[in-house]
Design an enzyme around this catalytic site. Structure first.
Site, PDB file in Angstrom:
ATOM      1  N   CYS A 193       0.868  -1.172   0.000  1.00  0.00           N
ATOM      2  CA  CYS A 193       0.000   0.000   0.000  1.00  0.00           C
ATOM      3  C   CYS A 193       0.913   1.233   0.000  1.00  0.00           C
ATOM      4  O   CYS A 193       2.022   1.186  -0.515  1.00  0.00           O
ATOM      5  CB  CYS A 193      -0.959  -0.026   1.197  1.00  0.00           C
ATOM      6  N   TYR A 194       0.478   2.343   0.580  1.00  0.00           N
ATOM      7  CA  TYR A 194       1.302   3.558   0.612  1.00  0.00           C
ATOM      8  C   TYR A 194       2.476   3.415   1.580  1.00  0.00           C
ATOM      9  O   TYR A 194       3.628   3.580   1.213  1.00  0.00           O
ATOM     10  CB  TYR A 194       0.467   4.772   1.027  1.00  0.00           C
TER      11      TYR A 194
END
Length: 109
Positions: A64-65
């Site tokens: 993800c981020y």
């Protein structure tokens, strides 16, 4: 493994070289702007088909981020029957900082 493991970019790179699948759960625009080379974008629309067609025993790395949202997604995928699930600590941001030459952009549409 009945739960996921958190791994570093270095551990993820080693697994990737052994054939692990990397899925990126960020929004489509962020994925298009940059992602781990060879990773697959996964969202609510593509999730069902991905699970249906996946090898549940193959190593799966969720990105993800920054490595927070991927933990929830990894736990979900374990619950769907995947046996080797990993959450990438630091997410795409740490991967990009660690392996800047191993990132890709999607072609503009």
């Amino acid at each position: 493994m009945n739960e996921f493991q958190r791994i570093s970019p270095q551990q993820a790179q080693a697994l990737r070289q052994q054939g692990a699948v990397i899925v990126d759960i960020r929004d489509p625009q962020s994925f298009a702007a940059g992602h781990i080379q060879g990773s697959r974008h996964l969202d609510n629309h593509s999730l069902h088909d991905f699970i249906r067609n996946a090898d549940l025993d193959a190593p799966l790395i969720v990105s993800c981020y920054h490595g927070n949202s991927s933990q929830g997604a990894a736990a979900y995928l374990v619950g769907q029957g995947f046996s080797q699930v990993y959450s990438l600590d630091g997410g795409f941001e740490l991967w990009r900082a660690t392996y800047p030459d191993d990132t890709a952009q999607s072609p503009a549409e």
